[in-house]
Design a protein around this motif. Structure first.
Motif, PDB file in Angstrom:
ATOM      1  N   VAL A  93     115.693  15.005  -7.831  1.00 60.89           N
ATOM      2  CA  VAL A  93     116.492  14.149  -6.836  1.00 60.89           C
ATOM      3  C   VAL A  93     115.508  12.808  -6.920  1.00 60.89           C
ATOM      4  O   VAL A  93     116.186  11.763  -6.893  1.00 60.89           O
ATOM      5  N   SER A  94     114.138  12.950  -6.994  1.00 63.16           N
ATOM      6  CA  SER A  94     113.186  11.967  -7.081  1.00 63.16           C
ATOM      7  C   SER A  94     113.745  10.957  -8.305  1.00 63.16           C
ATOM      8  O   SER A  94     113.320   9.811  -8.200  1.00 63.16           O
ATOM      9  N   VAL A  95     114.266  11.479  -9.298  1.00 63.90           N
ATOM     10  CA  VAL A  95     114.428  10.764 -10.500  1.00 63.90           C
ATOM     11  C   VAL A  95     115.844  10.544 -10.716  1.00 63.90           C
ATOM     12  O   VAL A  95     116.217   9.770 -11.674  1.00 63.90           O
ATOM     13  N   GLY A  96     116.837  10.882  -9.701  1.00 63.25           N
ATOM     14  CA  GLY A  96     118.198  10.529  -9.833  1.00 63.25           C
ATOM     15  C   GLY A  96     118.777  11.483 -10.722  1.00 63.25           C
ATOM     16  O   GLY A  96     119.723  10.965 -11.505  1.00 63.25           O
ATOM     17  N   GLU A  97     118.514  12.559 -11.261  1.00 59.92           N
ATOM     18  CA  GLU A  97     119.157  13.601 -12.177  1.00 59.92           C
ATOM     19  C   GLU A  97     119.223  14.816 -11.707  1.00 59.92           C
ATOM     20  O   GLU A  97     118.914  15.230 -10.641  1.00 59.92           O
ATOM     21  N   GLU A  98     120.419  15.559 -12.490  1.00 58.29           N
ATOM     22  CA  GLU A  98     120.500  16.842 -11.769  1.00 58.29           C
ATOM     23  C   GLU A  98     119.405  17.936 -12.104  1.00 58.29           C
ATOM     24  O   GLU A  98     118.679  17.633 -13.094  1.00 58.29           O
ATOM     25  N   LEU A 133     113.607   8.968 -19.556  1.00 59.93           N
ATOM     26  CA  LEU A 133     113.688  10.203 -18.751  1.00 59.93           C
ATOM     27  C   LEU A 133     112.266  10.967 -18.677  1.00 59.93           C
ATOM     28  O   LEU A 133     112.053  11.128 -17.594  1.00 59.93           O
ATOM     29  N   ASP A 134     111.766  11.200 -19.762  1.00 60.18           N
ATOM     30  CA  ASP A 134     110.437  11.907 -19.859  1.00 60.18           C
ATOM     31  C   ASP A 134     109.241  11.090 -19.031  1.00 60.18           C
ATOM     32  O   ASP A 134     108.753  11.848 -18.110  1.00 60.18           O
ATOM     33  N   ARG A 135     109.368  10.062 -19.161  1.00 66.42           N
ATOM     34  CA  ARG A 135     108.291   9.237 -18.307  1.00 66.42           C
ATOM     35  C   ARG A 135     108.588   9.176 -17.011  1.00 66.42           C
ATOM     36  O   ARG A 135     107.812   9.251 -16.323  1.00 66.42           O
ATOM     37  N   ALA A 136     109.829   9.074 -16.642  1.00 63.02           N
ATOM     38  CA  ALA A 136     110.208   8.874 -15.040  1.00 63.02           C
ATOM     39  C   ALA A 136     110.013  10.195 -14.373  1.00 63.02           C
ATOM     40  O   ALA A 136     109.451  10.386 -13.077  1.00 63.02           O
ATOM     41  N   VAL A 137     110.126  11.233 -15.208  1.00 62.95           N
ATOM     42  CA  VAL A 137     109.480  12.552 -14.478  1.00 62.95           C
ATOM     43  C   VAL A 137     108.245  12.785 -14.424  1.00 62.95           C
ATOM     44  O   VAL A 137     107.808  13.091 -13.281  1.00 62.95           O
ATOM     45  N   PRO A 141     101.684  20.460  -6.795  1.00 61.09           N
ATOM     46  CA  PRO A 141     103.125  21.256  -7.339  1.00 61.09           C
ATOM     47  C   PRO A 141     104.243  20.678  -6.345  1.00 61.09           C
ATOM     48  O   PRO A 141     104.186  20.458  -5.313  1.00 61.09           O
ATOM     49  N   VAL A 142     105.362  20.740  -7.245  1.00 60.82           N
ATOM     50  CA  VAL A 142     106.565  20.222  -6.652  1.00 60.82           C
ATOM     51  C   VAL A 142     107.774  20.946  -7.370  1.00 60.82           C
ATOM     52  O   VAL A 142     107.764  21.378  -8.311  1.00 60.82           O
ATOM     53  N   GLY A 143     108.826  21.130  -6.092  1.00 63.88           N
ATOM     54  CA  GLY A 143     109.982  21.984  -6.876  1.00 63.88           C
ATOM     55  C   GLY A 143     110.760  21.478  -7.610  1.00 63.88           C
ATOM     56  O   GLY A 143     110.870  20.159  -7.510  1.00 63.88           O
ATOM     57  N   LEU A 144     111.501  22.215  -8.565  1.00 63.88           N
ATOM     58  CA  LEU A 144     112.335  21.403  -9.561  1.00 63.88           C
ATOM     59  C   LEU A 144     113.492  20.658  -8.769  1.00 63.88           C
ATOM     60  O   LEU A 144     113.611  19.240  -9.373  1.00 63.88           O
ATOM     61  N   ALA A 179     114.427  17.604 -20.250  1.00 62.89           N
ATOM     62  CA  ALA A 179     113.053  16.930 -20.337  1.00 62.89           C
ATOM     63  C   ALA A 179     111.788  18.013 -20.203  1.00 62.89           C
ATOM     64  O   ALA A 179     110.783  17.705 -21.147  1.00 62.89           O
ATOM     65  N   GLU A 180     111.865  18.785 -19.518  1.00 60.70           N
ATOM     66  CA  GLU A 180     110.764  19.824 -19.462  1.00 60.70           C
ATOM     67  C   GLU A 180     110.358  20.421 -20.528  1.00 60.70           C
ATOM     68  O   GLU A 180     109.209  20.420 -20.757  1.00 60.70           O
TER      69      GLU A 180
END
Length: 354
Positions: A289-294, A265-269, A281-284, A302-303
């Motif tokens: 959505v781009s990694v298929g998570e809430e 998950l960390d690497r996917a983010v 920059p990109v919003g949360l 992860a953050e």
């Protein structure tokens, strides 16, 4: 991915893991590894109280999950030679629940309240009086005919634990005589913990094998012990049972935990942030959505570790990958990346609209 499914989750995953943790926990303050300042201060508090023949001040332990707050509560009771009563904030829903617990405490007994910041407000207000005056008011009846009956309780020591000290009301925090914040562990401290746990689990591990496991444990003893058990499985099934550095690397590669403790998950983010959005920059919400998570999963699970490792920054405009993130994943950083040689303004944690 649920937090409980992650090998590098700092939360206890279930009854079986809690049993294993209990077996690995040190029983005395001198055996507790790390947190040197907290150990020294707590030792003075306990020894001073024993010399005076009095119950110690109430103790508040704050810090992330898996750092040893429950273990310290058990050690406090053991050092005082007293029983330990364990409960948690979410389990006490009404003031009457707390009154029932407090009224059955023996003199000098230690009460451990985990997640004390989640205590219900009526119970919290009752706790104020109990901590200060060793007395609670039990309300009998309802409406205009209700009567408050004062009930004396035996002097006790409350050990409160919280992962969110900022959510504790001031009046509650002020009633603790000793407040300690538990920091993340250094790799050398985790190596000692890994070697000790290996002895208790009857696992043969080399010094460099212990260092490899410790270095991927995100500064958290609970994660170190969990990784050790998974590496042990690998060593017993695919090798001769001895954990070396190379074997630990191979095992943790299989479990997708890299050399800095990042998992899938960390690497996917980070990869999504860099490959799809040029480093931000990109919003949360967009990132989630781009990694298929809430969004909550990305923000809470992860953050925090990525920010602590200096791999991700939260700015007023959104999430940004740091130069360290590009280097760690081996991805070339574009010249136009928002953090390519420029300063940035770090956010205070509040999310802005995308």
């Amino acid at each position: 991915m649920e937090e409980s499914e992650r090998l590098v989750s700092a939360d206890a995953e279930g009854a079986e893991e809690q049993v294993i943790e209990a077996a690995l926990r040190p029983k005395k303050l001198d055996d507790f590894v790390g947190q040197e300042r907290v150990r020294e201060q707590l030792s003075l508090v306990l020894r001073g109280a024993l010399r005076r023949g009095r119950t110690p001040d109430h103790v508040l332990l704050s810090g992330g999950p898996g750092l040893g707050k429950t273990t310290l509560a058990m050690i406090i009771a053991a050092e005082l030679g007293q029983p330990l009563r364990i409960s948690s904030g979410p389990a006490i829903e009404r003031a009457g629940d707390l009154a029932a617990v407090l009224s059955t405490l023996a003199e000098g007994e230690v009460l451990f309240l985990d997640e004390i910041h989640r205590l219900a407000r009526p119970a919290e207000e009752m706790l104020y009086m109990a901590m200060e005056d060793f007395r609670v008011d039990v309300v009998v009846g309802k409406g205009p005919g209700a009567t408050a009956i004062p009930l004396d309780i035996a002097p006790f020591t409350l050990v409160g634990a919280t992962t969110r000290a900022g959510m504790l009301p001031g009046p509650l925090r002020d009633r603790f005589g000793f407040v300690a914040h538990m920091d993340f562990y250094e790799p050398a401290e985790l190596e000692v913990i890994v070697r000790r746990s290996a002895r208790l689990l009857d696992v043969e591990i080399t010094d460099d094998g212990a260092a490899e496991v410790a270095g991927r444990s995100r500064g958290t003893p609970r994660i170190a012990n969990r990784l050790l058990r998974r590496v042990r499985d690998y060593a017993e099934v695919r090798a001769d049972g001895v954990i070396t550095r190379e074997l630990a690397k191979a095992a943790l590669r299989l479990y997708e935990v890299d050399e800095r403790g990042l998992d899938r998950l960390d690497r996917a983010v980070l990869e999504s942030l860099m490959r799809k959005f040029g480093g931000g920059p990109v919003g949360l919400s967009t990132l989630a959505v781009s990694v298929g998570e809430e969004p909550e999963t990305v923000e809470v699970v992860a953050e925090p570790f990525l920010v602590r490792q200096g791999l991700l920054a939260r700015t007023p405009r959104g999430r940004i990958a740091t130069p360290a993130a590009w280097a760690h994943l081996g991805i070339a950083q574009p010249a136009a990346s928002p953090m390519a040689g420029t300063l940035f303004e770090v956010d205070d944690g509040a999310d802005r609209p995308e």
